[in-house]
Motif scaffolding. Structure first.
Motif, short mmCIF file in Angstrom:
data_model
loop_
_atom_site.label_atom_id
_atom_site.label_comp_id
_atom_site.label_asym_id
_atom_site.label_seq_id
_atom_site.Cartn_x
_atom_site.Cartn_y
_atom_site.Cartn_z
N MET A 139 0.83 -1.20 0.00
CA MET A 139 0.00 0.00 0.00
C MET A 139 0.87 1.25 0.00
N ALA A 140 1.89 1.28 0.86
CA ALA A 140 2.76 2.45 0.93
C ALA A 140 3.44 2.70 -0.41
N ALA A 141 3.87 1.62 -1.07
CA ALA A 141 4.55 1.77 -2.36
C ALA A 141 3.57 2.19 -3.45
N ASP A 142 2.42 1.51 -3.53
CA ASP A 142 1.48 1.77 -4.63
C ASP A 142 0.82 3.15 -4.49
N LEU A 143 0.61 3.61 -3.27
CA LEU A 143 -0.06 4.90 -3.05
C LEU A 143 0.94 6.03 -2.78
N LEU B 194 2.99 6.64 -0.35
CA LEU B 194 2.91 7.20 0.99
C LEU B 194 4.33 7.42 1.51
N PRO B 195 4.63 8.60 2.02
CA PRO B 195 6.01 8.93 2.40
C PRO B 195 6.37 8.39 3.78
N VAL B 196 6.34 7.08 3.93
CA VAL B 196 6.67 6.45 5.20
C VAL B 196 7.49 5.19 4.92
N GLU B 197 8.53 4.98 5.71
CA GLU B 197 9.33 3.76 5.63
C GLU B 197 8.67 2.70 6.51
N VAL B 198 8.29 1.57 5.92
CA VAL B 198 7.63 0.50 6.66
C VAL B 198 8.68 -0.54 7.05
N VAL B 199 8.84 -0.74 8.35
CA VAL B 199 9.87 -1.62 8.90
C VAL B 199 9.20 -2.85 9.50
#
Length: 309
Positions: free
Chosen positions: A179-183, A185-190
């Protein structure tokens, strides 16, 4: 003026700021951002345990002493299906705040349902795509739509630089990353490693539902995953069969699924001969309690060299 609630704690334990509303959250975020540094976010449903504490530590490691760690505590009704445990899901806010204080959390966002969904169920939600239809998605239709919708809302409210999720919910982690990649979104998901009891059982808020005998049996899940990992050098079928053999030792454990996949949860590609990381995942019921677990393992053709550690 926005009022922030600070829970009563002993003088030995620092109190995080408790924000029960969006306005209070924005007030506290303004305070921490004025100090400079990055913001790390750990979304939870509460009933916190050592596994959650480890997520907070990973979050702190990513932003350092100059950054801020925000934890949300919210039992999200959108991700529970009919007949699931929404009403009995443990709510332990006082204990959760004590744990957050002990771990140096800066802000705890603990909203009511109508604070997150002020108009009732949202008219716009996140469509999670094909990965949400398998494994947990097949057993819990609509679950990941609810998960990604609330995570997207929380990302919008907190606007973190980093968000930390546990690898125990591996499919959830994969979907949040997608979701973060496709949309954009400026957040690093760890993804943080799973924390386990001494006997191997993965920590979970739902473990408290287990009676003494069910708790004794539950360790078969981690034993099965370990058997799969240990037999992976003989191929995918051997890994899966090794796990299935262990699970068969506890017929009281009702297995929902047991699969070996690529690291991205795709079906293992039999045409690939390279050594790479895959995943073995299991879900099962003990009485009314449903537990999930997973481990990484090495995918390779039997006899092929291992990939570098």
């Amino acid at each position: 003026m926005t009022t922030t609630v600070r829970p009563p704690v002993s003088s030995a334990v620092p109190a995080p700021a408790l924000a029960p509303t969006r306005a209070a959250l924005q007030h506290e975020l303004a305070v921490v951002r004025a100090r400079g540094g990055r913001v790390a976010f750990v979304p939870t449903m509460g009933a916190l345990h050592e596994g959650h504490a480890s997520l907070v530590r990973v979050a702190r490691d990513h932003v350092g002493a100059d950054g801020a760690v925000v934890v949300s505590i919210f039992v999200n009704p959108l991700q529970f299906g009919e007949g699931e445990d929404l009403d009995r899901y443990p709510r332990t806010l006082d204990a959760d705040l004590a744990l957050c204080g002990a771990e140096g959390v800066d802000v705890v966002f603990a909203p009511a349902v109508d604070e997150v969904y002020p108009g009732g169920d949202p008219q716009v939600s996140v469509e999670p795509g094909p990965l949400a239809t398998v494994l947990e998605g097949a057993s819990r239709p609509g679950h990941f739509r609810g998960v990604l919708t609330v995570v997207a809302k929380l990302f919008g409210l907190v606007q973190p630089d980093v968000a930390v999720f546990g690898q125990k919910d591996y499919q959830q982690l994969a979907l949040v990353r997608r979701m973060a990649a496709d949309l954009c979104l400026p957040v690093e998901v760890v993804g943080a490693e799973t924390v386990r009891e001494a006997d191997g059982l993965a920590l979970s808020s739902r473990n408290r539902y287990l009676d003494t005998e069910q708790r004794r049996l539950a360790v078969v899940l981690s034993r099965a995953l370990t058997a799969a990992r240990d037999h992976a050098s003989y191929g995918v079928d051997a890994a899966r069969q090794a796990a299935a053999t262990v699970l068969a030792e506890a017929p009281q454990v009702e297995v929902d699924y047991l699969v070996v996949t690529e690291a991205d949860l795709a079906d293992v590609d039999p045409a690939r001969t390279d050594a790479r990381e895959g995943r073995v995942l299991v879900a099962a019921r003990l009485g009314a309690t449903r537990l999930i677990d997973n481990l990484p393992l090495e995918l390779r053709v039997p006899g092929a060299p291992s990939f570098p550690a």
